[in-house]
Structures are given as structure tokens and as C-alpha cells.
Write an enzyme that holds these catalytic residues in place. Structure first.
Site, PDB file in Angstrom:
ATOM      1  N   ASN A 165      -4.856  -1.585  13.004  1.00  0.00           N
ATOM      2  CA  ASN A 165      -5.686  -2.258  12.022  1.00  0.00           C
ATOM      3  C   ASN A 165      -6.988  -2.795  12.577  1.00  0.00           C
ATOM      4  OD1 ASN A 165      -4.190  -2.382   9.291  1.00  0.00           O
ATOM      5  ND2 ASN A 165      -2.601  -2.718  10.821  1.00  0.00           N
ATOM      6  N   GLU A 167       3.563   0.555  10.728  1.00  0.00           N
ATOM      7  CA  GLU A 167       2.452   0.715  11.674  1.00  0.00           C
ATOM      8  C   GLU A 167       2.820   0.166  13.049  1.00  0.00           C
ATOM      9  OE1 GLU A 167      -1.322   0.945   8.647  1.00  0.00           O
ATOM     10  OE2 GLU A 167      -0.926  -0.980   9.592  1.00  0.00           O
ATOM     11  N   THR A 179       0.883  -1.150   0.000  1.00  0.00           N
ATOM     12  CA  THR A 179       0.000   0.000   0.000  1.00  0.00           C
ATOM     13  C   THR A 179       0.910   1.185   0.000  1.00  0.00           C
ATOM     14  OG1 THR A 179      -1.800  -0.952   1.158  1.00  0.00           O
ATOM     15  CG2 THR A 179      -1.650   1.340   1.332  1.00  0.00           C
ATOM     16  N   THR A 219     -12.974   2.515  12.389  1.00  0.00           N
ATOM     17  CA  THR A 219     -13.872   2.866  13.486  1.00  0.00           C
ATOM     18  C   THR A 219     -13.282   3.939  14.370  1.00  0.00           C
ATOM     19  OG1 THR A 219     -12.951   1.043  14.801  1.00  0.00           O
ATOM     20  CG2 THR A 219     -14.950   0.600  13.538  1.00  0.00           C
TER      21      THR A 219
END
Length: 414
Positions: A409, A288, A203, A414
């Protein structure tokens, strides 16, 4: 000469490459980054890069995923890869898995960038990154492109780099001077990527600019070779993205020509190789929440076995968790080898960690466990695997598996 950008021992920096403070683009380029409202945070989310050089040439590479985002399809099918003058990029929305409407919005994005820049649509590449499966608000993007087109400057590189980020913990950009026989040229790049990273791209988006003069065929050749040694060699989580794009633009504004099959082609290619490999490693290091970066090198193995094993080790949650914890548990590597080559027992594999031989011919070797534990307690950890056979050598760079990765993740939408 190395500085803040080149940080890895796994990147060979040619002596004719000098790092410069990032910020200013090569001659013939202008960029901007604006907030158009795609991100709820209100941060920059729309970037525009324009090349006004006298001898434009470009090259592009895309994801190999079977699920391809709308901007990839539109750019691949409607743009002239050898003559990309403008790049328009949004973050906050991937415009992937969005059907016909998504294609329409990508085409609208391309049209808005062409109109605001006074060029044909075939001279515009469009890219998107962010959440998959959510329709892109083309009105916001169009307004953002118009705003960005009024703010284009040679110093707009930082804002552009920030505008393409999603979960990135830091921006990934570089500015280099490359000494060629014909004179110095500038080479700059901006990349984004931290998760959903897998060999055969990630990505990730990457945009490279140079004021050197290259033929389109030379630019395409050099980009293809260097992508295979950089972005094709990285993995954070083994997940192949829908949006990956790499664009190389050459303005020719320096007046220095990189002729095919010349010494300068070799010099420029090696500089581009170092640039992209380090950018790839910065993506893996971001990861991440990543704490450590690993490199697995596999030597031997017939019929492509080395490549299969390298990817299996790099993507093993057990290996990645051990890397995160600084645990030299070579049994995790052994199980990954066995899983990759199932049905081939017995395999007489060798394993070395940071130069310490821990397994020979499929059995444990004698080594100082305390000393090895200290060696793996570092930012970069090297693994070498030997397999029977005369296969080629291959490598994959990978991140560890952290608690933060799971948190990011688990809460992404949310």
C-alpha cells in the site's frame, strides 16, 4: 463433502454440498477474460459473464460507502436488479471519484456490453476495481468487451476469475454441486479482494452463478441474508471501499425449482451461505500479505455494544500485529475494548483465546502462557469476548497486519 475450497473450521459445510473441480460453469452460463490494456503488465483485465438460461433471475448488493464509484451508480440506477443477463467487469481502474466523465464511461461500458450481447442496457451490470481517481479509458474497455463477447464459453470461468483480480495473491473461486430434493444443481462463484476490506463490504467483487430456478424475490432474500453472514463480517484494514458489488445470477437451466419457503430453499440457502463465508475468509486470508486470520466473537453488551467492540478489536493495529506475530497478548484486546466503550468505565469484560480464559471480569486469569503461545501459532486464531448485558452474539473475521501489507500500500500507485 469438503476439498480444496472449504479450508476453515469456521464454515459449516452441509452434507448435501460437494466440491467439484473449478472451471466449468453451471448450465446456461458462458464467460471470458481478456487483456484490454488497462494493466501495464498486460495481464487479463476485462471479464464478461453471460446468462442464457430459460428462467433468468438475479439479485445484487452494493457498497454502503458515501463515496460510490461510477459503475455502482450506473448499475444501481439503470439496471434491473432482478433480470441481470450480462456482467461486464474491468480491473486496473476503479472508475471512482471520476466525476461526470466517469459516469459517461460506465454508461458506455454498459452500452457496449448490451450491444455485443444483443440485450437491453437494463440487463447489464458493470463493475470496476483498481486505482481510485484515475479516468477510465473507455475505448480500451469497449474493445475488450467486444473481444470477450467473441470468446464466451462454458469453460471461460478461470479467465474471468483472473481478469477481475488486482492485488490478489490468488484467485478465489469455487464450484459446487448441491443435492436438492428435486435433483442436483450447480453453484459457482468468483471473487476478488485482498485490501481496503471492512465490514459492510470490502474492496471486493463477487459473482455467483447457479442453474437452479429461483424467483427473483427468493434470490434477493437469500443473497441478502448470506452477504450479512459473510462479506459483512470481514475486515482486512477497516477501510470501506467505493466499488463493492455482489451479483447472484440464476439461469434455471437445470429444471430444478427452489420454491419459496421449501426445504430446497433452506438447503440452497445453506449452501450459498457456506460458499460466501468461505470466499470471505479467503479474502481475509489473502489480506495483501496476511499470515493469519482471526475471528473475534463478542457475547453480551447492551445497545449494540457488542458490534462496536467486535469491529474495534478486528481493526486494531495492535491486535492485528500481535496476531501476525503469534503473540497471545490479551492486553491488546483489552485496550481495544476500552477504546470502543470509552466513558463506560469500569467494564467487567471476559476474554478467551483459543478456548483459554485469559481475563475474567476485567482482570487477569491464571493460565499456561507457554501452552497458549503454541495455540496461537496457527493459521486461524479464535478470540471470544464477554460483555455485561444480554446483547446478541456477533462475529468479525480479520487478517493480521504484515510487513508486506505496508509495502504493497505504500507503493500502490508508484
Amino acid at each position: 463433502m469438503t476439498g480444496a475450497f472449504f479450508t476453515s473450521r469456521w464454515v459449516d459445510v452441509p452434507e448435501w454440498v460437494t466440491e467439484e473441480p473449478p472451471g466449468a460453469l453451471p448450465q446456461g452460463f458462458r464467460a471470458a477474460g481478456v487483456a484490454c490494456g488497462l494493466k501495464e503488465s498486460g495481464s487479463l483485465d476485462l471479464g464478461l459473464m453471460r446468462c442464457d438460461g430459460p428462467d433468468l433471475a438475479s439479485a445484487i448488493r452494493f457498497t454502503s460507502s458515501a463515496v460510490v464509484a461510477a459503475p455502482v451508480l450506473v448499475t444501481r440506477d439503470r439496471a434491473n436488479a432482478a433480470q441481470i443477463k450480462v456482467v461486464a467487469v474491468n480491473s486496473g481502474n476503479a472508475n471512482a471519484a471520476t466525476g461526470g466523465r466517469g459516469l459517461d464511461e460506465a454508461a458506455r461500458m454498459q452500452g457496449a456490453a448490451a450491444m455485443s450481447s444483443g440485450v437491453g442496457e437494463d440487463a447489464v451490470a458493470v463493475c470496476s476495481t483498481g486505482v481510485i481517481g484515475v479516468q477510465l479509458d473507455g475505448r480500451k474497455v469497449t474493445r475488450g468487451i467486444l473481444d470477450a463477447s467473441k470468446q464466451l464459453t462454458a469453460e471461460g470461468e478461470e479467465a474471468f476469475a483472473r481478469a477481475i483480480m488486482t492485488t490478489d495473491a490468488f484467485d478465489k473461486r469455487a464450484s459446487l454441486t448441491v443435492e436438492l430434493t428435486g435433483g442436483p444443481v450447480r453453484l459457482t462463484a468468483q471473487a476478488k479482494g485482498a485490501g481496503m476490506i471492512q465490514p459492510r463490504f470490502a474492496t471486493m467483487l463477487c459473482f455467483v452463478q447457479t442453474d437452479a430456478k429461483l424467483e427473483a424475490e427468493t434470490a434477493d432474500l437469500l443473497l441478502g441474508v448470506t452477504v450479512k453472514r459473510s462479506f459483512d463480517r470481514i475486515s482486512v484494514d477497516g477501510q470501506l471501499s467505493t466499488n463493492d458489488t455482489v451479483v447472484l445470477q440464476c439461469s434455471g437451466a437445470s429444471g430444478v425449482t427452489v420454491a419459496p419457503e421449501s426445504e430446497d430453499e433452506v438447503r440452497f440457502g445453506q449452501a450459498l451461505d457456506a460458499l460466501l463465508r468461505q470466499l470471505g475468509l479467503h479474502i481475509v486470508r489473502d489480506g495483501e500479505g496476511s499470515k493469519r486470520v482471526g475471528r473475534v466473537t463478542v457475547r453480551g453488551g447492551n445497545h449494540g455494544a457488542g458490534e462496536v467492540v467486535a469491529r474495534a478489536v478486528a481493526n486494531s493495529p495492535l491486535v492485528k500485529a500481535a496476531l501476525h506475530g503469534g503473540d497471545p497478548n490479551w492486553g491488546r484486546i483489552a485496550q481495544a475494548i476500552g477504546g470502543a466503550l470509552y466513558g463506560s468505565a469500569p467494564i467487567a469484560f471476559d476474554i478467551a483465546i483459543e478456548g483459554v480464559q485469559v481475563a475474567v471480569a476485567g482482570a487477569a486469569a491464571r493460565f499456561d502462557e507457554a501452552a497458549l503461545a503454541q495455540l496461537v501459532d496457527r493459521d486461524e486464531v479464535d478470540y471470544v469476548i464477554g460483555l455485561p448485558g444480554d446483547g446478541h452474539e456477533t462475529e468479525v473475521f480479520f487478517s493480521d497486519l504484515s510487513h508486506e501489507y505496508v509495502t504493497i500500500n505504500a507503493e500502490y500507485t508508484t
